[in-house]
Design an enzyme around this catalytic site. Structure first.
Site, mmCIF file in Angstrom:
data_model
loop_
_atom_site.group_PDB
_atom_site.id
_atom_site.type_symbol
_atom_site.label_atom_id
_atom_site.label_comp_id
_atom_site.label_asym_id
_atom_site.label_seq_id
_atom_site.Cartn_x
_atom_site.Cartn_y
_atom_site.Cartn_z
ATOM 1 N N GLY A 133 0.618 -1.337 0.369
ATOM 2 C CA GLY A 133 0.224 0.256 0.061
ATOM 3 C C GLY A 133 1.122 1.372 0.330
ATOM 4 O O GLY A 133 0.635 1.678 -0.794
ATOM 5 N N THR A 134 2.602 1.213 0.396
ATOM 6 C CA THR A 134 2.560 2.488 0.674
ATOM 7 C C THR A 134 3.492 2.405 -0.733
ATOM 8 O O THR A 134 3.159 3.822 -1.181
ATOM 9 C CB THR A 134 4.547 1.932 1.516
ATOM 10 O OG1 THR A 134 3.074 1.948 3.067
ATOM 11 C CG2 THR A 134 4.924 3.324 1.462
ATOM 12 N N GLN A 167 -7.317 1.337 4.045
ATOM 13 C CA GLN A 167 -8.039 0.776 5.405
ATOM 14 C C GLN A 167 -10.110 0.825 5.039
ATOM 15 O O GLN A 167 -10.251 0.331 5.507
ATOM 16 C CB GLN A 167 -8.075 1.566 5.950
ATOM 17 C CG GLN A 167 -6.258 1.344 7.118
ATOM 18 C CD GLN A 167 -6.666 0.015 8.229
ATOM 19 O OE1 GLN A 167 -7.201 -0.343 8.176
ATOM 20 N NE2 GLN A 167 -5.223 -0.175 8.536
ATOM 21 N N GLY A 206 -2.877 -5.223 0.523
ATOM 22 C CA GLY A 206 -3.359 -6.660 0.291
ATOM 23 C C GLY A 206 -3.423 -7.079 1.844
ATOM 24 O O GLY A 206 -4.522 -7.870 2.362
ATOM 25 N N CYS A 228 5.922 2.090 21.335
ATOM 26 C CA CYS A 228 7.523 1.471 21.134
ATOM 27 C C CYS A 228 7.659 -0.156 21.661
ATOM 28 O O CYS A 228 6.317 -0.658 22.392
ATOM 29 C CB CYS A 228 8.270 2.405 21.650
ATOM 30 S SG CYS A 228 8.299 3.949 21.921
HETATM 31 N N1 PLP Z 1 -2.263 4.097 4.758
HETATM 32 C C1 PLP Z 1 -3.113 3.079 5.357
HETATM 33 C C2 PLP Z 1 -3.899 3.789 5.956
HETATM 34 C C3 PLP Z 1 -2.553 2.072 6.391
HETATM 35 O O1 PLP Z 1 -3.205 2.011 7.154
HETATM 36 C C4 PLP Z 1 -1.569 1.587 5.957
HETATM 37 C C5 PLP Z 1 -0.637 0.257 7.069
HETATM 38 O O2 PLP Z 1 -0.997 0.098 7.821
HETATM 39 C C6 PLP Z 1 -0.890 1.589 4.624
HETATM 40 C C7 PLP Z 1 -1.289 2.513 3.838
HETATM 41 C C8 PLP Z 1 0.480 1.177 4.134
HETATM 42 O O3 PLP Z 1 0.125 -0.804 3.527
HETATM 43 P P1 PLP Z 1 1.495 -1.092 3.088
HETATM 44 O O4 PLP Z 1 1.619 -1.627 4.803
HETATM 45 O O5 PLP Z 1 1.204 -2.538 2.722
HETATM 46 O O6 PLP Z 1 2.586 -0.608 3.079
#
Ligand code: PLP
Length: 380
Positions: A72-73, A179, A201, A322
């Site tokens: 997702g990142t 999400q 995913g 942490c």
């Molecule tokens: N965006 C949101 C709102 C998320 O909650 C997350 C993951 O926690 C991400 C992006 C990042 O997704 P990924 O873990 O697949 O990189």
């Protein structure tokens, strides 16, 4: 001994057995590279395209509008990169203050490169006002990005309204829908102002390390990675086929799933609010994801409480914890106008399709016992 109770489904989810069954052959006998011309390769390529159609169907997109990514990142970063390349002369960016670090850190990077960032605040319930987006847009605005659903509070953004405002002003709009996909019903055909949207995913019962970017037909696109011509030249690197197949199957299952999670979440919240006066639901006044509950426990610290919950077999989380159990106040709760003390005394419970009523009963028992224990320790 009871199995631990997992109420942290916004962090990640378990791969469903049906999903695992779908992906397994692509780690074993069907190990072909989708780019290879012989049969093993064309089998792989067919599986890739089937997964693309499955993901597209979940979000109301055309298969060609789905680009698979490594997370997702990466999907979020690719969208911003594409917008950046499309308008090199524009130097202004609009982001909401409650975005995930996958957006905020990229915006910070751009700020260091001389871009001007406008961070849009949220109200006490964590919602972005489309009016404040409209006010922030300028002729030199490059893109605006607002998440569909917040990972910490579950609060939903009025995406259709925000997208319409951006479209009217000719500004590219991206939404981080990581999400929301698999939890909310999404139809990008009905929201033409959304030009890009990210999904992941592992938030919908596929493995970690696979995601996708929705790129509306006609939206500018520039590849973020260079190398081979995979994904029609839009994302270089040999496809993580087994995980992509898993994402496709998970998307198909999410489409047909009846949600019961709302009832369980409401019961969890209801019991906590009734038993512990003074507790409050962060974002409780806004439309929210059905699975998420972010609760303020006055007088307690989330870090030590989470450690006790973990010991007793209940997994939940706080803004950003942490390893030592200390908790940094969440930027999301701070943006909602809460003091650091409230942010540090709040815990997120996120249920999933595998959560059962019995687990919620046990989770409540564990929670109340742990709070009593913590109060005893604090008084000693
Ligand atoms: N965006 C949101 C709102 C998320 O909650 C997350 C993951 O926690 C991400 C992006 C990042 O997704 P990924 O873990 O697949 O990189």
């Amino acid at each position: 001994m009871n199995a631990p109770i997992y109420l942290d489904n916004n962090a990640t989810t378990r791969v469903l057995p049906e999903v695992f069954d779908a992906m397994r052959p692509f780690l074993n006998e069907e190990y072909g590279n989708p780019s290879s011309a012989y049969r093993l390769g064309s089998n792989a390529s067919r599986a890739l395209e089937k997964a693309r159609a499955q993901v597209a169907a979940l979000v109301g997109a055309e298969p060609e509008e789905i680009v698979f990514t490594g997370s997702g990142t990466e999907a979020n970063n690719t969208a911003l990169h594409s917008a950046l390349c499309a308008f090199p002369d524009r130097r202004h960016i609009v982001v909401s203050a409650v975005e995930h670090s996958a957006i905020l850190k990229h915006a910070e990077f751009l700020a260091r490169r001389g871009y001007e960032i406008t961070r849009i605040g949220v109200d006490r319930d964590g919602q972005v006002d489309p009016g404040s987006i409209a006010e922030a847009l300028r002729p030199d605005t490059l893109f605006a990005t607002v998440m569909w659903a917040n990972n910490e509070t579950g609060v939903l953004s009025p995406i259709a309204d925000i997208a319409a405002v951006c479209a009217e002003r000719g500004v590219l709009f991206h939404t981080d829908s990581v999400q929301a996909v698999g939890k909310e019903s999404i139809d990008f055909r009905a929201i033409p102002g959304v030009r890009y949207a990210a999904l992941s995913g592992h938030k919908l019962h596929a493995p970690k390390g696979v995601g996708a970017l929705f790129v509306r037909r006609g939206a500018p696109f520039t590849s973020y990675l260079y190398g081979g011509g995979q994904e029609d030249g839009r994302r270089a690197g040999t496809e993580n086929l087994a995980s992509i197949v898993a994402l496709g199957r998970a998307a198909e299952l999410a489409r047909t799933r009846a949600h019961e999670v709302h009832r369980l979440r409401d019961r969890l919240e209801g019991e906590i609010l009734q038993r512990l006066p003074g507790c409050a639901v962060n974002g409780g006044g806004a439309p929210r994801l059905a699975n998420t509950s972010n609760i303020f426990f006055p007088g307690l610290e989330a870090g030590p409480l989470l450690l006790l919950l973990d010991k007793a077999g209940l997994y939940a989380s706080a803004g950003s914890a942490c390893h030592t159990g200390s908790v940094h106040p969440s930027h999301v709760l701070r943006a909602m106008g809460f003091p650091a003390e409230r942010a540090k005394a709040s815990i997120r419970f996120s249920l999933g399709v595998l959560t059962t009523a019995e687990e919620i009963d046990r989770a409540l028992e564990i929670l109340f016992a742990s709070i009593e224990k913590l109060q005893g320790l604090m008084a000693a």
